[in-house]
Design an enzyme around this catalytic site. Structure first.
Site, PDB file in Angstrom:
ATOM      1  N   ARG A 102       8.379  34.359  15.516  1.00  0.00           N
ATOM      2  CA  ARG A 102       7.212  34.334  16.390  1.00  0.00           C
ATOM      3  C   ARG A 102       6.747  35.773  16.580  1.00  0.00           C
ATOM      4  O   ARG A 102       7.486  36.727  16.338  1.00  0.00           O
ATOM      5  CB  ARG A 102       7.574  33.720  17.742  1.00  0.00           C
ATOM      6  N   LYS A 127      17.022  34.924  28.531  1.00  0.00           N
ATOM      7  CA  LYS A 127      17.376  33.758  29.345  1.00  0.00           C
ATOM      8  C   LYS A 127      16.536  32.552  28.956  1.00  0.00           C
ATOM      9  O   LYS A 127      15.336  32.658  28.746  1.00  0.00           O
ATOM     10  CB  LYS A 127      17.166  34.083  30.826  1.00  0.00           C
ATOM     11  N   HIS A 195       1.445  32.551  13.408  1.00  0.00           N
ATOM     12  CA  HIS A 195       2.177  31.289  13.310  1.00  0.00           C
ATOM     13  C   HIS A 195       2.002  30.625  11.953  1.00  0.00           C
ATOM     14  O   HIS A 195       2.820  29.771  11.581  1.00  0.00           O
ATOM     15  CB  HIS A 195       1.742  30.347  14.436  1.00  0.00           C
ATOM     16  N   ARG A 198       5.052  31.388  10.097  1.00  0.00           N
ATOM     17  CA  ARG A 198       6.190  30.597  10.598  1.00  0.00           C
ATOM     18  C   ARG A 198       6.102  29.158  10.092  1.00  0.00           C
ATOM     19  O   ARG A 198       7.109  28.578   9.674  1.00  0.00           O
ATOM     20  CB  ARG A 198       6.192  30.662  12.121  1.00  0.00           C
ATOM     21  N   HIS A 221      14.260  25.893  17.773  1.00  0.00           N
ATOM     22  CA  HIS A 221      13.736  24.787  18.569  1.00  0.00           C
ATOM     23  C   HIS A 221      14.854  24.159  19.403  1.00  0.00           C
ATOM     24  O   HIS A 221      15.976  24.014  18.925  1.00  0.00           O
ATOM     25  CB  HIS A 221      13.136  23.704  17.663  1.00  0.00           C
ATOM     26  N   TYR A 230       6.902  19.176  10.520  1.00  0.00           N
ATOM     27  CA  TYR A 230       6.872  19.721   9.167  1.00  0.00           C
ATOM     28  C   TYR A 230       7.124  18.660   8.103  1.00  0.00           C
ATOM     29  O   TYR A 230       6.829  18.872   6.928  1.00  0.00           O
ATOM     30  CB  TYR A 230       7.876  20.869   9.042  1.00  0.00           C
TER      31      TYR A 230
END
Length: 251
Positions: A102, A127, A195, A198, A221, A230
């Site tokens: 990303r 986090k 993106h 990606r 993910h 995809y």
């Protein structure tokens, strides 16, 4: 969501939001349906205030977006990667595609995250999202070593412009400029964004035989549903799809 990602929701892309909502929706005990809906309503209100209409989320059941991602062909990726004159700019594109990063992950890359011996890249999420490792190709390693030896970056893999001597990471606008210039000079007509690389990374891996679970982990993910899109764009199966026109005039 701010606590989950340790950043403002305004800094997240659509994929991250949908992935987070998938996880929220799939929890057995909490949150309640009303809590889930209020989360979405809150996001809609926030993005409407900041005029980010493209980030609006569909209610109530996280329907998958009807738009399929823009995927570059392998030849188009090659054209984009060789277009920039500067090695640094070529490497920016190579990292986006070769590691499925990303935009903010690329910006946050530090020299200490590069493991040339194990041929791995450490992606630090902070986090809410777990860290992950993705493979580095020999081409990337060779290019990165040449770039580091010549440019001597400090802290960040790709430094941005700084006037006070303190290293800063390459800006989002800087990355977008590199992509925009590469697209313009390569002659590619598709809409190409950070993106797009990606999406192409995930689709090409799927077409090259990597299983969907491994791709889910490489992309970071939290929910497999985010990765399944995809399957709709990859050319899979025993026989590659074709147009009937190809055979209509060949018989």
């Amino acid at each position: 969501m701010t606590l989950h990602f340790n950043c403002s929701p305004l800094d997240l892309d659509e994929e991250q939001i949908l992935d987070y909502l998938h996880v929220l929706k799939s929890k057995n005990k909490t949150p309640s349906e009303s809590f889930f809906k209020h989360t979405v309503y809150g996001l809609r209100y926030l993005y409407r205030i900041y005029e980010l209409q493209k980030m609006r989320v569909v209610l109530p059941a996280i329907k998958r977006p009807n738009r399929l991602p823009v995927v570059l062909s392998c030849q188009e990726v090659k054209r984009l990667l060789k277009t920039p004159k500067l090695l640094k700019h070529r490497l920016v594109l190579a990292m986006l595609y070769g590691c499925g990063l990303r935009c903010f992950e690329l910006r946050n890359l530090q020299l200490k995250d590069l493991d040339f011996d194990r041929k791995m890249l450490h992606i630090r999420q902070g986090k809410g999202n777990k860290d992950r490792y993705v493979p580095l190709s020999d081409l990337q390693i060779r290019g990165l070593k040449t770039y580091i030896s010549a440019e001597h970056p400090r802290i960040w893999c790709f430094n941005g412009n700084h006037s006070e001597g303190t290293p800063v990471p390459l800006s989002t606008r800087g990355i977008q400029w590199i992509i925009r210039e590469a697209r313009k000079h390569s002659g590619i007509k598709k809409q190409v964004t950070t993106h797009s690389f990606r999406h192409s990374y995930a689709t090409h891996l799927l077409e090259m035989g990597l299983d969907i679970i491994s791709i889910k982990e490489l992309l970071g993910h939290a929910d497999i549903q985010t990765t399944l899109v995809y399957l709709h764009v990859a050319q899979l199966g025993r026989q590659k799809p074709f147009s009937p026109l190809d055979r209509l005039y060949s018989e």
